[in-house]
Design a protein around this motif. Structure first.
Motif, PDB file in Angstrom:
ATOM      1  N   VAL A  61       0.839  -1.208   0.000  1.00 15.23           N
ATOM      2  CA  VAL A  61       0.000   0.000   0.000  1.00 15.23           C
ATOM      3  C   VAL A  61       0.871   1.255   0.000  1.00 15.23           C
ATOM      4  CG1 VAL A  61      -1.583   1.376   1.412  1.00 15.23           C
ATOM      5  CG2 VAL A  61      -2.037  -1.045   1.051  1.00 15.23           C
ATOM      6  N   GLU A  62       1.965   1.250   0.757  1.00 18.60           N
ATOM      7  CA  GLU A  62       2.862   2.394   0.796  1.00 18.60           C
ATOM      8  C   GLU A  62       3.456   2.680  -0.584  1.00 18.60           C
ATOM      9  OE1 GLU A  62       3.621   4.570   3.238  1.00 18.60           O
ATOM     10  OE2 GLU A  62       2.023   3.608   4.386  1.00 18.60           O
ATOM     11  N   LEU A  63       3.828   1.596  -1.292  1.00 17.82           N
ATOM     12  CA  LEU A  63       4.358   1.779  -2.641  1.00 17.82           C
ATOM     13  C   LEU A  63       3.282   2.288  -3.597  1.00 17.82           C
ATOM     14  CD1 LEU A  63       6.604  -1.409  -2.990  1.00 17.82           C
ATOM     15  CD2 LEU A  63       7.334   0.928  -2.541  1.00 17.82           C
ATOM     16  N   ASP A  64       2.033   1.816  -3.418  1.00 16.26           N
ATOM     17  CA  ASP A  64       0.931   2.285  -4.261  1.00 16.26           C
ATOM     18  C   ASP A  64       0.668   3.771  -4.035  1.00 16.26           C
ATOM     19  OD1 ASP A  64       0.609  -0.214  -5.358  1.00 16.26           O
ATOM     20  OD2 ASP A  64      -1.006  -0.816  -3.997  1.00 16.26           O
ATOM     21  N   LYS A  65       0.828   4.213  -2.793  1.00 16.64           N
ATOM     22  CA  LYS A  65       0.630   5.633  -2.492  1.00 16.64           C
ATOM     23  C   LYS A  65       1.628   6.496  -3.272  1.00 16.64           C
ATOM     24  CE  LYS A  65      -1.223   5.274   2.223  1.00 16.64           C
ATOM     25  NZ  LYS A  65      -0.941   5.551   3.655  1.00 16.64           N
ATOM     26  N   VAL A  66       2.856   5.997  -3.372  1.00 19.10           N
ATOM     27  CA  VAL A  66       3.880   6.727  -4.130  1.00 19.10           C
ATOM     28  C   VAL A  66       3.456   6.874  -5.577  1.00 19.10           C
ATOM     29  CG1 VAL A  66       6.246   6.644  -4.983  1.00 19.10           C
ATOM     30  CG2 VAL A  66       5.760   6.063  -2.606  1.00 19.10           C
ATOM     31  N   ASN A  67       2.968   5.786  -6.181  1.00 17.85           N
ATOM     32  CA  ASN A  67       2.544   5.837  -7.581  1.00 17.85           C
ATOM     33  C   ASN A  67       1.359   6.770  -7.773  1.00 17.85           C
ATOM     34  OD1 ASN A  67       4.544   4.033  -8.251  1.00 17.85           O
ATOM     35  ND2 ASN A  67       3.221   2.238  -8.188  1.00 17.85           N
ATOM     36  N   ALA A  68       0.500   6.853  -6.754  1.00 19.88           N
ATOM     37  CA  ALA A  68      -0.678   7.719  -6.854  1.00 19.88           C
ATOM     38  C   ALA A  68      -0.299   9.198  -6.880  1.00 19.88           C
ATOM     39  CB  ALA A  68      -1.632   7.448  -5.684  1.00 19.88           C
ATOM     40  N   LEU A  69       0.920   9.520  -6.433  1.00 16.77           N
ATOM     41  CA  LEU A  69       1.359  10.926  -6.431  1.00 16.77           C
ATOM     42  C   LEU A  69       1.704  11.430  -7.831  1.00 16.77           C
ATOM     43  CD1 LEU A  69       3.706  10.851  -3.291  1.00 16.77           C
ATOM     44  CD2 LEU A  69       1.396  11.797  -3.422  1.00 16.77           C
ATOM     45  N   ASP A  75      15.359   7.076 -12.620  1.00 11.07           N
ATOM     46  CA  ASP A  75      15.572   5.655 -12.931  1.00 11.07           C
ATOM     47  C   ASP A  75      15.919   4.850 -11.689  1.00 11.07           C
ATOM     48  OD1 ASP A  75      15.071   6.245 -15.545  1.00 11.07           O
ATOM     49  OD2 ASP A  75      17.179   6.393 -16.138  1.00 11.07           O
ATOM     50  N   LYS A  76      16.675   5.435 -10.776  1.00 11.57           N
ATOM     51  CA  LYS A  76      17.083   4.732  -9.552  1.00 11.57           C
ATOM     52  C   LYS A  76      15.869   4.368  -8.705  1.00 11.57           C
ATOM     53  CE  LYS A  76      19.923   5.414  -5.394  1.00 11.57           C
ATOM     54  NZ  LYS A  76      18.818   5.509  -4.415  1.00 11.57           N
ATOM     55  N   LEU A  77      14.964   5.318  -8.498  1.00 12.48           N
ATOM     56  CA  LEU A  77      13.765   5.062  -7.693  1.00 12.48           C
ATOM     57  C   LEU A  77      12.850   4.051  -8.367  1.00 12.48           C
ATOM     58  CD1 LEU A  77      12.932   8.681  -6.481  1.00 12.48           C
ATOM     59  CD2 LEU A  77      13.871   6.810  -5.126  1.00 12.48           C
ATOM     60  N   VAL A  78      12.736   4.121  -9.676  1.00 11.24           N
ATOM     61  CA  VAL A  78      11.901   3.167 -10.407  1.00 11.24           C
ATOM     62  C   VAL A  78      12.450   1.758 -10.254  1.00 11.24           C
ATOM     63  CG1 VAL A  78      11.143   2.446 -12.707  1.00 11.24           C
ATOM     64  CG2 VAL A  78      11.074   4.854 -12.081  1.00 11.24           C
ATOM     65  N   GLU A  79      13.762   1.606 -10.375  1.00 12.73           N
ATOM     66  CA  GLU A  79      14.389   0.286 -10.260  1.00 12.73           C
ATOM     67  C   GLU A  79      14.260  -0.248  -8.844  1.00 12.73           C
ATOM     68  OE1 GLU A  79      16.222  -3.154 -11.436  1.00 12.73           O
ATOM     69  OE2 GLU A  79      15.422  -1.510 -12.657  1.00 12.73           O
ATOM     70  N   GLU A  80      14.431   0.604  -7.837  1.00 13.24           N
ATOM     71  CA  GLU A  80      14.295   0.182  -6.443  1.00 13.24           C
ATOM     72  C   GLU A  80      12.879  -0.307  -6.158  1.00 13.24           C
ATOM     73  OE1 GLU A  80      15.468   3.462  -4.060  1.00 13.24           O
ATOM     74  OE2 GLU A  80      17.628   3.072  -4.267  1.00 13.24           O
ATOM     75  N   GLN A  81      11.871   0.404  -6.667  1.00 13.25           N
ATOM     76  CA  GLN A  81      10.494  -0.034  -6.447  1.00 13.25           C
ATOM     77  C   GLN A  81      10.218  -1.360  -7.151  1.00 13.25           C
ATOM     78  OE1 GLN A  81       5.955   1.363  -7.410  1.00 13.25           O
ATOM     79  NE2 GLN A  81       7.422   2.990  -6.961  1.00 13.25           N
ATOM     80  N   LYS A  82      10.779  -1.531  -8.325  1.00 10.80           N
ATOM     81  CA  LYS A  82      10.582  -2.775  -9.073  1.00 10.80           C
ATOM     82  C   LYS A  82      11.128  -3.963  -8.287  1.00 10.80           C
ATOM     83  CE  LYS A  82      11.842  -5.033 -13.419  1.00 10.80           C
ATOM     84  NZ  LYS A  82      12.637  -4.900 -14.672  1.00 10.80           N
ATOM     85  N   LEU A  83      12.325  -3.816  -7.716  1.00 10.98           N
ATOM     86  CA  LEU A  83      12.931  -4.895  -6.926  1.00 10.98           C
ATOM     87  C   LEU A  83      12.102  -5.175  -5.670  1.00 10.98           C
ATOM     88  CD1 LEU A  83      16.710  -3.890  -7.199  1.00 10.98           C
ATOM     89  CD2 LEU A  83      15.534  -5.756  -8.401  1.00 10.98           C
ATOM     90  N   ARG A  85       8.857  -4.757  -5.265  1.00 10.84           N
ATOM     91  CA  ARG A  85       7.614  -5.447  -5.630  1.00 10.84           C
ATOM     92  C   ARG A  85       7.885  -6.907  -5.991  1.00 10.84           C
ATOM     93  NH1 ARG A  85       3.128  -2.431  -5.892  1.00 10.84           N
ATOM     94  NH2 ARG A  85       3.346  -0.150  -6.025  1.00 10.84           N
ATOM     95  N   GLU A  86       9.034  -7.184  -6.582  1.00  6.09           N
ATOM     96  CA  GLU A  86       9.384  -8.579  -6.856  1.00  6.09           C
ATOM     97  C   GLU A  86       9.552  -9.360  -5.556  1.00  6.09           C
ATOM     98  OE1 GLU A  86      12.854  -8.409  -9.264  1.00  6.09           O
ATOM     99  OE2 GLU A  86      11.771  -7.818 -11.098  1.00  6.09           O
ATOM    100  N   LYS A  87      10.193  -8.741  -4.561  1.00  5.51           N
ATOM    101  CA  LYS A  87      10.363  -9.393  -3.257  1.00  5.51           C
ATOM    102  C   LYS A  87       9.006  -9.597  -2.574  1.00  5.51           C
ATOM    103  CE  LYS A  87      13.585 -10.409  -1.648  1.00  5.51           C
ATOM    104  NZ  LYS A  87      14.246 -11.731  -1.656  1.00  5.51           N
ATOM    105  N   ILE A  88       8.111  -8.621  -2.694  1.00  2.64           N
ATOM    106  CA  ILE A  88       6.768  -8.767  -2.116  1.00  2.64           C
ATOM    107  C   ILE A  88       6.029  -9.924  -2.770  1.00  2.64           C
ATOM    108  CG2 ILE A  88       4.492  -7.652  -2.038  1.00  2.64           C
ATOM    109  CD1 ILE A  88       5.966  -4.989  -1.654  1.00  2.64           C
TER     110      ILE A  88
END
Length: 300
Positions: A61-69, A75-83, A85-88
């Motif tokens: 949910v916290e990650l979804d809130k970020v996307n809602a903004l 590129d660094k933040l996008v890659e970190e979020q991708k990793l 979500r894969e772990k989740i």
């Protein structure tokens, strides 16, 4: 009646039965407590799984809130979020297993704590990004406001300069002090004879003086004439054009004069391409795009 005596063999049987009964009771007690512990352990493991699922959902949910903004993430933040979500996704699959060991629960706990730390740091970066964006927006708005103000000032200065230039141009313009027109004809000897009748007139001669003007530019000036007949028709060739008073005009004749801000008298002779007719002829003179003045002559 004498009590019956229990022989040694019967006594041994009794002892054996007692031992067997005690052993059975002990076994039943062991199995009971073992089953209870296993049941409690199952309940504990199930509860842990539910808690971990909830923690994973909170992180997601916290990650979804970020996307809602709708922030423009680098590129660094996008890659970190991708990793993350894969772990989740991996954790969700692991927690959906029917049987899961305590070791797997412990490992999931470690991974979830790592994700919590990641999300906290990630959110800190997002908050900083929002602050930077707000700062940049405010700076941009301030810059745009300054540019608009500068542009407005420049426009005002341009307008003022334009008005000033117009005033200077007007103040420096050549204006007629005196002007007269005479009609004449030329004798065979070449001598010019002034006439007053339209039937004998061949040319018009415009004689004029210019008002002394210290602001006027000295040197050559192009003087344009526009001649109108008594009916108000302009007498000019189609190809003769110039600009004056902000518009393009036709002219009848033009000459250069050498202006020195003195009492000089200038003369312009103009030959009518058509026969003169009775009535008033009007001549308007122009210099440097501005009207100098006009003069008239009445032919009988």
């Amino acid at each position: 009646m004498e009590p019956q005596k229990i022989n040694k063999g019967d006594r041994n049987k009794i002892y054996f039965l007692v031992i067997v009964i005690v052993a059975l009771i002990g076994t039943n007690a062991y199995l009971f407590f073992k089953d209870r512990q296993q049941s409690q352990k199952f309940v504990t493991v199930s509860t842990e799984k539910d808690k971990l699922r909830l923690e994973v959902e909170k992180i997601e949910v916290e990650l979804d809130k970020v996307n809602a903004l709708n922030l423009d993430l680098n590129d660094k933040l996008v890659e970190e979020q991708k990793l993350a979500r894969e772990k989740i996704k991996e954790l969700k699959v692991s927690l959906e297993k029917n049987q899961i060991t305590q070791g797997e629960i412990d490992k999931a706990n470690v991974q979830i704590n790592e994700l919590k730390t990641f999300v906290k740091n990630y959110n800190d970066q997002i908050i900083q990004l929002q602050k930077d964006n707000i700062f940049l927006k405010n700076s941009r708005d301030s810059l745009e406001s300054s540019l608009k103000s500068i542009s407005s000032k420049n426009s005002n200065l341009e307008s003022e300069n334009s008005n000033l230039n117009a005033k200077v141009k007007t103040a420096a313009a050549l204006k007629l002090q005196t002007a007269e027109i005479i009609a004449f004809r030329t004798k065979s000897s070449g001598k010019k004879i002034e006439v007053t009748k339209s039937s004998t007139a061949e040319k018009l001669s415009v004689r004029f003086n210019i008002i002394p003007n210290e602001l006027a530019e000295k040197g050559h000036h192009n003087i344009y004439l526009r001649v109108f007949d008594p009916a108000g028709n302009l007498l000019a060739d189609e190809g003769n054009r110039f600009e004056a008073e902000g518009q393009e005009m036709q002219f009848s004749h033009s000459i250069f004069i050498n202006y020195n801000n003195d009492e000089s008298t200038y003369v312009i002779d103009w030959a009518n391409p058509k026969p003169f007719i009775k009535g008033i002829y009007t001549v308007i003179l122009y210099a440097d795009g501005i009207t100098m003045g006009k003069a008239q002559v009445d032919l009988k």
